[in-house]
Scaffold this motif. Structure first.
Motif, mmCIF file in Angstrom:
data_model
loop_
_atom_site.group_PDB
_atom_site.id
_atom_site.type_symbol
_atom_site.label_atom_id
_atom_site.label_comp_id
_atom_site.label_asym_id
_atom_site.label_seq_id
_atom_site.Cartn_x
_atom_site.Cartn_y
_atom_site.Cartn_z
ATOM 1 N N GLY A 122 0.796 -1.218 0.000
ATOM 2 C CA GLY A 122 0.000 0.000 0.000
ATOM 3 C C GLY A 122 0.829 1.268 0.000
ATOM 4 O O GLY A 122 0.377 2.308 0.495
ATOM 5 N N LEU A 123 2.025 1.191 -0.578
ATOM 6 C CA LEU A 123 2.924 2.341 -0.619
ATOM 7 C C LEU A 123 3.074 2.854 -2.040
ATOM 8 O O LEU A 123 3.006 2.083 -3.003
ATOM 9 C CB LEU A 123 4.302 1.964 -0.058
ATOM 10 N N ASP A 124 3.327 4.145 -2.140
ATOM 11 C CA ASP A 124 3.511 4.779 -3.441
ATOM 12 C C ASP A 124 4.977 5.077 -3.735
ATOM 13 O O ASP A 124 5.298 5.694 -4.763
ATOM 14 C CB ASP A 124 2.710 6.079 -3.494
ATOM 15 N N GLY A 125 5.849 4.681 -2.849
ATOM 16 C CA GLY A 125 7.273 4.901 -3.037
ATOM 17 C C GLY A 125 8.040 4.266 -1.901
ATOM 18 O O GLY A 125 7.460 3.874 -0.869
ATOM 19 N N PHE A 126 9.354 4.140 -2.093
ATOM 20 C CA PHE A 126 10.197 3.573 -1.038
ATOM 21 C C PHE A 126 11.587 4.190 -1.159
ATOM 22 O O PHE A 126 12.090 4.387 -2.270
ATOM 23 C CB PHE A 126 10.279 2.046 -1.143
ATOM 24 N N ILE A 127 12.193 4.496 -0.010
ATOM 25 C CA ILE A 127 13.530 5.096 0.030
ATOM 26 C C ILE A 127 14.552 4.004 0.319
ATOM 27 O O ILE A 127 14.397 3.242 1.287
ATOM 28 C CB ILE A 127 13.619 6.200 1.097
ATOM 29 N N ILE A 128 15.585 3.955 -0.515
ATOM 30 C CA ILE A 128 16.642 2.953 -0.347
ATOM 31 C C ILE A 128 17.947 3.683 -0.108
ATOM 32 O O ILE A 128 18.536 4.255 -1.036
ATOM 33 C CB ILE A 128 16.773 2.049 -1.597
ATOM 34 N N PRO A 129 18.454 3.708 1.131
ATOM 35 C CA PRO A 129 19.710 4.416 1.407
ATOM 36 C C PRO A 129 20.923 3.542 1.154
ATOM 37 O O PRO A 129 20.809 2.314 1.017
ATOM 38 C CB PRO A 129 19.589 4.738 2.896
ATOM 39 N N ARG A 130 22.082 4.165 1.101
ATOM 40 C CA ARG A 130 23.340 3.424 1.072
ATOM 41 C C ARG A 130 23.636 2.854 2.461
ATOM 42 O O ARG A 130 24.247 1.809 2.600
ATOM 43 C CB ARG A 130 24.462 4.379 0.636
ATOM 44 N N ALA A 131 23.187 3.536 3.504
ATOM 45 C CA ALA A 131 23.583 3.226 4.878
ATOM 46 C C ALA A 131 22.977 1.920 5.377
ATOM 47 O O ALA A 131 21.941 1.454 4.897
ATOM 48 C CB ALA A 131 23.169 4.368 5.799
ATOM 49 N N ASP A 132 23.638 1.353 6.396
ATOM 50 C CA ASP A 132 23.080 0.229 7.136
ATOM 51 C C ASP A 132 22.534 0.736 8.466
ATOM 52 O O ASP A 132 22.429 1.948 8.680
ATOM 53 C CB ASP A 132 24.136 -0.863 7.356
ATOM 54 N N ALA A 133 22.181 -0.167 9.369
ATOM 55 C CA ALA A 133 21.610 0.241 10.648
ATOM 56 C C ALA A 133 22.609 0.969 11.531
ATOM 57 O O ALA A 133 22.217 1.597 12.519
ATOM 58 C CB ALA A 133 21.065 -0.984 11.395
ATOM 59 N N HIS A 134 23.893 0.900 11.179
ATOM 60 C CA HIS A 134 24.936 1.577 11.951
ATOM 61 C C HIS A 134 25.369 2.888 11.289
ATOM 62 O O HIS A 134 26.293 3.540 11.771
ATOM 63 C CB HIS A 134 26.143 0.649 12.102
ATOM 64 N N GLN A 135 24.710 3.239 10.193
ATOM 65 C CA GLN A 135 25.014 4.468 9.462
ATOM 66 C C GLN A 135 26.466 4.512 8.986
ATOM 67 O O GLN A 135 27.097 5.566 8.945
ATOM 68 C CB GLN A 135 24.694 5.705 10.314
ATOM 69 N N GLY A 136 26.983 3.353 8.594
ATOM 70 C CA GLY A 136 28.361 3.296 8.145
ATOM 71 C C GLY A 136 28.506 3.702 6.687
ATOM 72 O O GLY A 136 27.603 3.495 5.870
ATOM 73 N N GLU A 137 29.642 4.281 6.359
ATOM 74 C CA GLU A 137 29.943 4.630 4.965
ATOM 75 C C GLU A 137 30.158 3.374 4.134
ATOM 76 O O GLU A 137 29.719 3.279 2.991
ATOM 77 C CB GLU A 137 31.192 5.511 4.905
ATOM 78 N N TYR A 138 30.861 2.405 4.712
ATOM 79 C CA TYR A 138 31.061 1.125 4.067
ATOM 80 C C TYR A 138 30.113 0.119 4.701
ATOM 81 O O TYR A 138 29.915 0.131 5.916
ATOM 82 C CB TYR A 138 32.508 0.656 4.218
ATOM 83 N N VAL A 139 29.529 -0.741 3.891
ATOM 84 C CA VAL A 139 28.526 -1.665 4.407
ATOM 85 C C VAL A 139 28.899 -3.092 4.029
ATOM 86 O O VAL A 139 29.616 -3.337 3.049
ATOM 87 C CB VAL A 139 27.116 -1.331 3.868
#
Length: 599
Positions: free
Chosen positions: A29-46
């Protein structure tokens, strides 16, 4: 580990994966979704299991995000990646968006319908990040909605989480016991009337507990969460299999290791106010605490600033690591100067050779990031990563930009050198010299205590600005001590208002990039320290150089240098020769003498 030079992105996989995500959006039921580079730790490298942005879009840069709508999918990237993104994503299906010039809220206002529900995983976004987007959407009728992660639902062969063993960070390099750190930070919690602090950044946790790991390539961290309590005890949420008996004994009885999936219950059990960093902790942490009625104290991660202020032992380790790394770099540059003009090398050959010279020190744990090696026009891609598909010959008459570093038990290095391959391009010397002047200006700067990175950024840019030139990245980032090569919060950037303090180590890396032709960047690491008394003896700081590797004199237009700049460069090269000549082979020693000759 040697780098994997397999093709890193496969744009042809993007369209079916995007279609599967859109089906999941519709079902939710969503009209969009955001996909970040970050993981749950907000790391630059994942870790591979968290590389959702790359899996979906093919974009492999270290910063960016995608917003997928039913008819358009925007891939938001900053100035470092605008050439790269066009080469990596399927442009018929993904639209590059210049960020941060274009804010996600403004883009959604333009492309999403009124009443649209845009989903996001609250474990992958900070509270501050979501608040900014929501503020920008006020009055639009578009809503951000917390959701399960829809990429994970359609990623059928998602890799398993990392499970590398942890290790003790030696006390002679840490300079302070974990017990002392815990006690110091717990005192700060009590001063805030906080019962506990939630730690979500792995490098903060590793610094606090004097441990290191190998869960993330190039970054010696243990993927984990932690809660530090006011009595200086810690609950560490991680895979217990990563910790052997010796490491558990190092942690002591005050640190308990619990399964990661028990974090929610542990947060709900805390009695009293809890400190949470809205700029680094996942929004999900604040939502869990708020749902339980726990008072939240919003403040910076208590480890961040103490970690950034390196103590004498950490500085000593970094100095030793940089001398060792410089010897490898000089051996490499000597080899490169002999081999590259023959026209037989490729970028991959250069990267492999450089890593080999670092391994020859018998001290390298890992490289500190995937080496950037751009020949000719590839050098203009700021964070270019060579792979089999992009591998380019290193041709005589061109520039070669090499940005690299090493992880050692005592320190972390990061250095960029731009060199001429054979004859120097006529149009390269002037911009190279302007970049060099900016690097020298920052190296020589003195400034009052309280000055921030934003105040200093212009020093490095001014020589380029005078020519109508500039670069689209920050001038300097913080660097960890045997930790992450990119470390907050200290930066030299137009947007950094954090005052610099003694012990902070930063990069000094102005550049210039001419798309399709060449890239120029010169990078040393610098240590913030108390300035020697001068004048009215005001309270001032200055920078000490940590990196000792020659700068290519063939690329310098000497007529542009002022006397002070010439003196600085000659003194720097004299110091390079004094420090590094005893550490290298006879051939490299002879090359070094020529490379460091005064101008």
């Amino acid at each position: 580990m040697f780098q994997d030079f397999s093709v890193q992105s496969r744009p042809e996989l993007g369209p079916p994966r995007l279609a599967a995500l859109r089906e999941a959006m519709s079902a939710a039921g969503l009209d969009g979704f955001i996909i970040p580079r970050a993981d749950a730790h907000q790391g630059e490298y994942v870790a591979e299991c968290d590389a959702r942005l790359g899996w979906l879009t093919g974009f492999t840069g270290s910063a960016g995000f995608c917003i997928a709508l039913p008819e358009i999918a925007g891939v938001f990237v900053d100035g470092r990646y605008r050439v790269q993104v066009r080469a990596e994503v399927a442009l018929d299906h993904f639209t590059p968006v210049n960020w941060p010039e274009v804010k996600p809220a403004d883009w959604l206002r333009e492309h999403a319908v009124s009443g649209a529900k845009i989903g996001f995983d609250p474990w992958l976004h900070t509270k501050s990040e979501i608040a900014r987007i929501r503020e920008g959407l006020e009055g639009s009728g578009i809503a951000l909605v917390e959701s399960a992660n829809l990429v994970d639902r359609v990623w059928e062969d998602r890799p398993a989480p990392p499970a590398a063993p942890a290790r003790i960070h030696p006390p002679e390099f840490a300079g302070e016991t974990a017990e002392a750190k815990r006690a110091r930070l717990a005192k700060g919690l009590r001063a805030r009337n906080a019962a506990a602090a939630v730690l979500t950044l792995p490098d903060s946790i590793c610094w606090l507990l004097n441990i290191r790991g190998a869960d993330i390539p190039r970054n010696p961290v243990v993927q984990s969460f932690a809660v530090l309590f006011e009595d200086a005890t810690v609950k560490l949420f991680a895979d217990a299999a990563k910790f052997d008996e010796t490491l558990c004994a190092h942690l002591g009885p005050e640190v308990s290791i619990l399964p990661t999936d028990s974090l929610t219950a542990a947060l709900e059990a805390i009695e009293g106010p809890v400190l949470v960093d809205p700029d680094s902790a996942p929004l999900a942490v604040s939502l869990l605490l708020a749902d339980h009625g726990t008072k939240i104290v919003e403040a910076r991660d208590p480890c961040i600033l103490p970690k950034a202020r390196k103590n004498p032992s950490e500085v000593g380790g970094m100095e030793a690591a940089h001398l060792r790394d410089a010897s490898a770099m000089v051996e490499f540059l000597c080899w490169l100067d002999a081999e590259a003009p023959k026209g037989q090398l490729t970028e991959i050959d250069v990267v492999t050779a450089l890593e080999g010279f670092r391994r020859d020190t018998n001290s390298l744990l890992d490289i500190s990031f995937d080496t950037i090696c751009g020949a000719g026009g590839n050098g203009a891609i700021v964070h270019y990563r060579v792979n089999e598909a992009t591998n380019r010959p290193v041709k005589p008459g061109e520039l070669l930009l090499v940005d690299s570093g090493g992880q050692y038990v005592d320190g972390t290095t990061d250095i960029t050198r731009t060199v001429a391959v054979g004859a120097v391009p006529d149009d390269a010397k002037r911009p190279f010299t302007r970049v060099l002047q900016g690097m020298i200006a920052l190296s020589r700067s003195r400034f009052p205590r309280g000055v921030a990175g934003a105040h200093l950024d212009a020093l490095a840019r001014a020589p380029l600005w005078a020519e109508g030139l500039d670069y689209d990245h920050g001038t300097g980032h913080g660097v960890g001590a045997a930790l992450c090569v990119h470390e907050g919060p200290a930066r030299i950037s137009r947007v950094s208002d954090l005052p610099l303090e003694p012990g902070m180590i930063l990069s000094n890396e102005p550049g210039y990039y001419r798309e399709g032709q060449f890239g120029i960047r010169i990078e040393n690491l610098i240590l913030t320290e108390e300035a020697a008394p001068k004048g009215d003896n005001r309270d001032q700081l200055s920078f000490a150089t940590l990196t000792w590797v020659p700068i290519d004199r063939r690329l310098i237009d000497e007529t542009l240098l002022g006397p002070d700049e010439r003196d600085w460069l000659n003194a720097y090269h004299a110091e390079v020769q004094t420090r590094i000549a005893p550490l290298v082979s006879d051939a490299a020693k002879a090359w070094l003498e020529r490379a460091c000759a005064p101008i």
